[in-house]
Design an enzyme around this catalytic site. Sequence first.
Site, PDB file in Angstrom:
ATOM      1  N   LYS A 150       0.343   7.541   0.341  1.00 44.10           N
ATOM      2  CA  LYS A 150       0.935   6.188   0.055  1.00 44.10           C
ATOM      3  C   LYS A 150       0.436   5.268  -0.937  1.00 44.10           C
ATOM      4  O   LYS A 150      -1.111   5.054  -1.170  1.00 44.10           O
ATOM      5  CB  LYS A 150       1.669   5.456   1.007  1.00 44.10           C
ATOM      6  N   ASP A 156       2.460  -0.007   8.523  1.00 38.08           N
ATOM      7  CA  ASP A 156       3.285   0.677   7.343  1.00 38.08           C
ATOM      8  C   ASP A 156       3.687   2.316   7.580  1.00 38.08           C
ATOM      9  O   ASP A 156       4.182   2.690   6.695  1.00 38.08           O
ATOM     10  CB  ASP A 156       2.044   1.392   6.185  1.00 38.08           C
TER      11      ASP A 156
END
Length: 277
Positions: free
Chosen positions: A10, A135
């Site tokens: 990410k 996340d």
Amino acid sequence: MRLDDIGFAKLNLALHVRRRRADGYHDLETIFAFTELGDALSVAPAETLSLTLAGDFAGAVPPGPDNLVLRAAQALDDGQGRGAAITLEKRLPIAAGLGGGSADAAATLRLLNRLWNLDLPLGRLAEIGATLGADVAACVHSRTLRGEGRGEALAGLDDAGLAGTAVILVNPRVAVPTPAVFARWDGEDRGPLAEGDPIATAAAGRNDLEPPALTLAPVIGKVLDALSGVKGAQLVRMSGSGATCFALVASDSAAEAGAEAISSANPGWWVAATRLR
């Protein structure tokens, strides 16, 4: 039968910290993007849940029940007693701003959803993921998204201009714990993240955690300088709470050449050339 997936790394192309909430979390506004690079995961049928660790960074991963992969498996199982043999090849550095643990948890949810024939939509997996970490929900989708709240309030973005973009990732092999970085944030709200095209929005934005991370790991400044010197670098920034930094680059060849040059000049750093998904 063995099933395979990737815990895609990410990136926060921009990350605005707006305020500290009563629950102790911070309100964030961010643009998530994901690379083709990530940790490798596989699952196979088994009577009980187990986790085998491998890869360059396996030694830094907790193997016990606190591991996010096992927590994700247990959350999806929801007390039904299903089993699976899970293997995680840890290719990404930890505490690096790449969401590695979150991405691994997300890939585990996707894999076990298939192995156990649950047929849950990604949206439901993301809801489960949000209970594991801020996340994880975004990592379940692993596509360009706008995140708000703790990062779990997600909206899709048109990523046609980003997909396939060459990117260099650099980590100086210094772990920067997220709580320590947030503890050093000065608390100043520097304004919202703009709306619209994700590339333009990211370029006009910032990472509010970069200054406090630099106080903990000054080498991040050297990483940013090295990336800024790459020919064709278009956006250079730290990801998440650090210490990994990235550069979006004009071409694959420029990214590969830049990564090679940075690696040669800094043999102790972790350097990778990849592309955005």
